[in-house]
Design a protein around this motif. Structure first.
Motif: not given
Length: 313
Positions: A44, A47-48, A50-52, A54-55, A82, A143, A146
């Protein structure tokens, strides 16, 4: 058969070493974040990250660049936010201990009135906890954090933005009769201007605005769109008026440079970009307020350029 001069075994070995090094570094970041204490697994956490990333990074960013980006994040605060958004009770205990009193303190600084400040803080806290449901899932405003700045600074910006939003709503609820009694005159509605500016300019401006940090977007929106004074913005962010003055000047200069850079990147000459920038922003098919909206995330400019090319073909 391998081509002369190419050593596939050595290349493969080197690639495995790099991959192994990245995994080890990510494990260290996970340990540093304290995610395990809030029920966040290594998967998890990855994944977090990667999400941050990407932005916050270009789409073509390589894994080493993503790792360096993640190292610069406020990992403990990001994971705490989160975990709270996910409803972890332990995380909420820590959050309340660290930030509940600060929320009230910052809100009082912004509103300069105890009861109004408490009302503002309570409203924001409800949004942070998540009182609204979306597809059966509680939606927490945390959520959207960042990790690029401090959680306290982000909370201050959220409170200031909510205060401005409340002010706008109160202004909209004033009746026409009340405004007439105050001597306000109402102009006839103007017809919509014809949009004549290059859509590439609108895209370049939109990308530049959305790339700004939340606090920077708040400052620009408050000053240029809401007509708030430097002193009012400074009070909302608990800084000196001169700090806001310098920030506004720096942001406007930086935006012009970034817009020029975006235009040149799509093939315009510097002279063409200068001419495009001479257009009146009111003639653009662009919602400036939406571009400056907090927590908005824009796709990379390269994607917009690709879409523009598809539309023109």
């Amino acid at each position: 058969m391998a081509e002369p001069g190419v050593q596939p075994v050595e290349v493969e070995t080197e690639t495995k070493k790099v991959s192994s090094g990245l995994e080890l570094a990510m494990d260290e970041l996970y340990t540093k974040s304290g995610g395990e204490g809030f029920g966040i697994s290594p998967e998890q956490f990855a994944a977090l990250m990667e999400e941050v990333a990407v932005k916050g990074l270009p789409a073509a960013a390589l894994p080493p660049a993503k790792l360096e980006f993640c190292k610069a994040l406020r990992l403990e605060e990001l994971v705490l936010a989160r975990a709270c958004a996910a409803g972890n009770e332990r995380a909420w205990e820590v959050f309340l201990l660290r930030y509940r009193a600060k929320l009230y303190e910052i809100a009082r600084q912004i509103t300069r009135e105890d009861s109004t400040g408490r009302e503002l803080a309570d409203g924001v806290y409800a949004d942070l906890y998540g009182t609204k449901m979306r597809e059966g899932t509680r939606v927490s405003r945390l959520s959207y954090y960042g990790g690029r700045g401090s959680l306290e600074g982000w909370l201050r910006t959220v409170l200031a933005q909510e205060f401005v939003n409340t002010y706008r709503k109160q202004r909209r609820t004033v009746s026409l009769d009340e405004e007439s009694e105050e001597g306000m005159q109402f102009a006839a509605p103007a017809s919509d201007p014809e949009v004549v500016a290059d859509p590439q300019l609108a895209n370049a401006i939109d990308e530049a605005l959305r790339s700004l940090a939340a606090e920077e977007r708040f400052v620009l929106a408050a000053y240029f769109l809401d007509g708030r004074t430097l002193a009012q913005i400074a009070r909302a962010l608990s800084v000196h008026e001169s700090t806001i003055s310098r920030k506004v000047e720096k942001l406007t200069k930086g935006l012009r440079k970034q817009i020029m850079k975006n235009l040149v990147s799509i093939g315009m000459s510097r002279r063409q970009a200068e001419e495009a920038l001479s257009a009146d922003v009111r003639d653009l098919a662009l919602d400036i307020r939406a571009s400056l909206a907090q927590d908005s995330v824009a796709p990379p400019f390269s994607e917009k350029r690709a879409k523009a090319g598809e539309g023109g073909s």
